[in-house]
Design a protein around this motif. Structure first.
Motif, PDB file in Angstrom:
ATOM      1  N   ILE A 201       0.849  -1.028  -0.060  1.00 55.93           N
ATOM      2  CA  ILE A 201      -0.021   0.036  -0.007  1.00 55.93           C
ATOM      3  C   ILE A 201       0.740   1.582  -0.341  1.00 55.93           C
ATOM      4  N   GLY A 202       1.781   1.386   0.320  1.00 56.17           N
ATOM      5  CA  GLY A 202       3.241   2.499   0.152  1.00 56.17           C
ATOM      6  C   GLY A 202       3.118   2.947  -1.116  1.00 56.17           C
ATOM      7  N   THR A 203       3.639   1.951  -1.927  1.00 58.48           N
ATOM      8  CA  THR A 203       3.288   2.091  -3.416  1.00 58.48           C
ATOM      9  C   THR A 203       2.395   2.376  -3.760  1.00 58.48           C
ATOM     10  N   HIS A 204       0.959   2.561  -3.432  1.00 58.91           N
ATOM     11  CA  HIS A 204       0.228   2.970  -4.165  1.00 58.91           C
ATOM     12  C   HIS A 204       0.443   4.980  -3.701  1.00 58.91           C
ATOM     13  N   HIS A 245      13.974  19.967  -3.883  1.00 51.48           N
ATOM     14  CA  HIS A 245      13.650  19.729  -1.956  1.00 51.48           C
ATOM     15  C   HIS A 245      12.791  20.113  -1.555  1.00 51.48           C
ATOM     16  N   ILE A 246      11.489  19.659  -2.247  1.00 51.98           N
ATOM     17  CA  ILE A 246       9.855  19.417  -1.603  1.00 51.98           C
ATOM     18  C   ILE A 246      10.147  18.650  -0.690  1.00 51.98           C
ATOM     19  N   PRO A 247       9.692  19.119   0.537  1.00 55.05           N
ATOM     20  CA  PRO A 247       9.173  18.111   1.627  1.00 55.05           C
ATOM     21  C   PRO A 247       8.434  17.018   1.516  1.00 55.05           C
ATOM     22  N   GLY A 248       7.807  15.650   2.424  1.00 55.17           N
ATOM     23  CA  GLY A 248       6.983  15.494   2.207  1.00 55.17           C
ATOM     24  C   GLY A 248       6.523  14.431   3.303  1.00 55.17           C
ATOM     25  N   MET A 249       5.225  13.782   4.062  1.00 55.79           N
ATOM     26  CA  MET A 249       5.232  12.499   4.683  1.00 55.79           C
ATOM     27  C   MET A 249       4.316  11.629   4.204  1.00 55.79           C
ATOM     28  N   LEU A 250       4.868  10.646   4.418  1.00 58.05           N
ATOM     29  CA  LEU A 250       3.770   9.101   4.023  1.00 58.05           C
ATOM     30  C   LEU A 250       3.706   8.140   5.281  1.00 58.05           C
ATOM     31  N   TRP A 251       2.552   7.381   5.672  1.00 59.53           N
ATOM     32  CA  TRP A 251       2.600   6.792   6.878  1.00 59.53           C
ATOM     33  C   TRP A 251       1.693   5.751   6.317  1.00 59.53           C
ATOM     34  N   ALA A 252       1.571   4.830   5.975  1.00 61.38           N
ATOM     35  CA  ALA A 252       0.948   3.472   5.568  1.00 61.38           C
ATOM     36  C   ALA A 252       0.760   2.458   6.326  1.00 61.38           C
TER      37      ALA A 252
END
Length: 380
Positions: A201-204, A245-252
């Motif tokens: 699901i992280g790849t989604h 250098h655009i930041p982001g956060m991902l939680w799966a």
């Protein structure tokens, strides 16, 4: 085109819901018809799936995918493309086999295990002029195209942050079952490719962010968490760095009690923001800085053509998961028909081999980051 596209399926007939989702998606817009298949290795269930899905010619119900690729490639009325709906560890061999027989492919994600395998498949497909599509469902809702067009038009200004999440609780629920989580092929490292949550699901989310923003992911810093001693990850927390250098956060997470498929993404810009929630898949929340918040809906007069061409019902009628799958197939079929006729497919887009390779790079970088004690790892 004077006829419908013909397609076959490998997998999908073992009782899992996703096979029928693919079939419905591929046929929803009446551009393609299912003609052949190797739906499962169980002969009785294979015949039952063929009967249920109107594959009426028993000679086109095959015992294995190699026989199917060989015989279908020799028929004058052979399949134009194949849908692959099998566990991840089988994808590489099956995709390669059909490409070698000059048959276009749509494969369930992830594409395969390793970048080397993926690059070999891309080289093979490119050398033969064949299309390969991936079914990144959440990136294929019509309103996501609306968001992409708005972001490219400057509706929120330059992007300065991205936050995406996908919590679900099926692993916890499976642990309560008598078979336990080890009864699932996705829990077997030899079959899942070293990752459960990040790969599944992280790849989604990785594909959703790219589709919605067009930005290229360059680095990740990942922490992969395990559940009840499982050798695979079931909760991932990842810092992202995109181009410029655009930041982001991902939680799966597969161990988030009380959540099913709670996909959400926020794209924040210097002059506003756009948010999409899978619970309301036809809508986006659009906010301009210091202006009233708006809810925009797909298939309205103000929608971009790239959004409305993926809608099938009159405005106000909700379209959901099946339609998102169908958007992958509609775009793939439109592109394939245009290729066969030598015409232009227009604005239709579907997840390609390049998107599949990006997913593999993402997972491998996250695994490396976690092994290294949660350090930044570049994807390229």
């Amino acid at each position: 085109m004077e006829r419908k596209l013909r397609f076959g399926m490998v997998g999908g007939g073992n009782g899992a819901f996703i096979g029928n989702v693919h079939r419905r998606g591929a046929t929803m817009d009446e551009m393609a018809v299912l003609c052949a298949g190797c739906f499962t290795r169980n002969p009785e269930k294979n015949r039952a799936a063929a009967w249920a899905w109107d594959v009426t010619d028993p000679t086109r119900v095959y015992a294995d995918f190699r026989e199917m690729a060989e015989k279908e490639s020799q028929r004058e009325d052979g399949i134009d493309f194949v849908i692959i709906v099998t566990p991840t560890d089988t994808h590489y061999d099956i995709v390669k086999c059909f490409l070698e027989h000059n048959i276009h492919v749509v494969c369930d994600k992830p594409l395969c295990y390793t970048l080397e395998e993926g690059e070999e498949l891309k080289k093979l497909a490119d050398s033969r002029g064949l299309l390969v599509g991936l079914t990144y469902t959440y990136a294929s809702y019509a309103i996501i195209r609306q968001a992409r067009e708005m972001i490219e038009a400057g509706a929120i200004g330059p992007v300065i942050n991205i936050i995406a999440e996908y919590p679900q609780d099926w692993v916890m629920l499976s642990a309560l079952d008598s078979t336990g989580i080890n009864g699932q092929w996705r829990m077997n490292p030899a079959r899942a490719g070293g990752s459960a949550c990040c790969s599944d699901i992280g790849t989604h989310l990785e594909a959703l962010i790219h589709t919605m923003t067009g930005l290229k992911l360059e680095r990740v810093l990942a922490r992969l968490n395990h559940y009840k001693g499982s050798p695979l990850d079931h909760d991932v927390q990842i810092l992202l760095e995109y181009e410029n250098h655009i930041p982001g956060m991902l939680w799966a997470s597969q161990i988030a009690a009380g959540y099913d498929c709670a996909v959400k993404i926020r794209v924040l810009g210097e002059q506003g923001s756009i948010e999409w929630n899978h619970t309301n898949p036809m809508e986006i929340r659009y906010a301009r800085l210091n202006q009233p918040v708006q809810t925009l809906t797909a298939n309205r007069i103000y929608s971009y053509d790239a959004c409305t061409e993926l809608c099938r019902l009159p405005a106000g009628h909700p379209e959901g998961f099946y339609e998102a799958f169908a958007n992958v197939y509609k775009s793939f079929c439109k592109t394939l028909i245009a290729k066969m006729e030598g015409t232009d497919a227009g604005d239709y887009r579907y997840p390609t081999l390049d998107d599949g390779l990006a997913g593999i790079r993402f997972v491998q970088a996250c695994l490396e980051s976690d092994r290294n004690g949660n350090t930044w790892v570049s994807l390229y």
